[in-house]
Design an enzyme around this catalytic site. Structure first.
Site, PDB file in Angstrom:
ATOM      1  N   GLU A 140      -2.274  -7.270   7.786  1.00  9.80           N
ATOM      2  CA  GLU A 140      -0.899  -7.186   8.297  1.00  9.80           C
ATOM      3  C   GLU A 140      -0.726  -8.036   9.550  1.00  9.80           C
ATOM      4  OE1 GLU A 140       2.121  -7.132   7.926  1.00  9.80           O
ATOM      5  OE2 GLU A 140       2.748  -5.048   7.719  1.00  9.80           O
ATOM      6  N   HIS A 182       0.822  -1.211   0.000  1.00 13.23           N
ATOM      7  CA  HIS A 182       0.000   0.000   0.000  1.00 13.23           C
ATOM      8  C   HIS A 182       0.857   1.262   0.000  1.00 13.23           C
ATOM      9  CE1 HIS A 182       0.845   0.892   4.215  1.00 13.23           C
ATOM     10  NE2 HIS A 182       0.639  -0.386   4.483  1.00 13.23           N
TER      11      HIS A 182
END
Length: 180
Positions: free
Chosen positions: A74, A8
């Site tokens: 994550e 990202h």
């Protein structure tokens, strides 16, 4: 088959070095601009994204409508969420996520199991795949792709809004390019 791993774009916490797992923070304007500039240059049979906003938004700004894959979230940093490595090392000198883990967080073995499930989905796809996610889980995924234990993800530096490519050389899984 090629698998593109896309980290990202930048967030306030990635810019400050704060560990960001479950905290769902948005991209900065610079992160949005970098996401808009991603050019993946091909069609994909499957596009996957972490459910967290920063990964989803990166995929969308890059021109994709990803399928949400919870296993791409994550690594859970537990008690170290929002803290920087220097702050943690004040209490635990020499600390590293890759060796020491995080109290109250996820183990690297658990992250490796999630990465293995993503790899199984990728291998079942009928064509190239794009994966939008986060720095540490993508590093674990790359390690697992080439048969290394999750801890070896420590060997793969990964910038925000970077693209890496996994693939095959004959029957061997390889890292075709990294952190571009």
């Amino acid at each position: 088959m090629r698998v593109l791993l896309v980290r990202h774009g930048a967030t306030e916490w990635s810019a400050s070095g704060q560990h960001t797992s479950r905290t769902d923070i948005p991209l900065t304007e610079a992160g949005r601009e970098a996401a808009r500039g991603l050019s993946l240059g091909r069609e994909f049979a499957l596009v996957l994204s972490s459910p967290l906003r920063r990964a989803r938004e990166t995929a969308e700004l890059a021109g994709f409508e990803p399928e949400i894959e919870p296993d791409l979230t994550e690594i859970d940093y537990g008690d170290y969420e929002g803290r920087t490595t220097p702050e943690i090392r004040e209490e635990r000198p020499g600390w590293t996520l890759w060796r020491d883990g995080s109290p109250g967080g996820e183990t690297l073995a658990q992250a490796g199991e999630r990465a293995d499930r993503v790899i199984a989905r990728v291998l079942a796809a009928d064509g190239d795949v794009a994966v939008f996610a986060h720095g540490h889980i993508l590093r674990v995924l790359a390690a697992r792709w080439i048969g290394l234990p999750p801890e070896r993800g420590a060997s793969f530096a990964l910038d925000t809004a970077s693209v890496s490519e996994l693939g095959f050389e004959r029957e061997n899984r390889v890292i075709a390019s990294w952190n571009t």
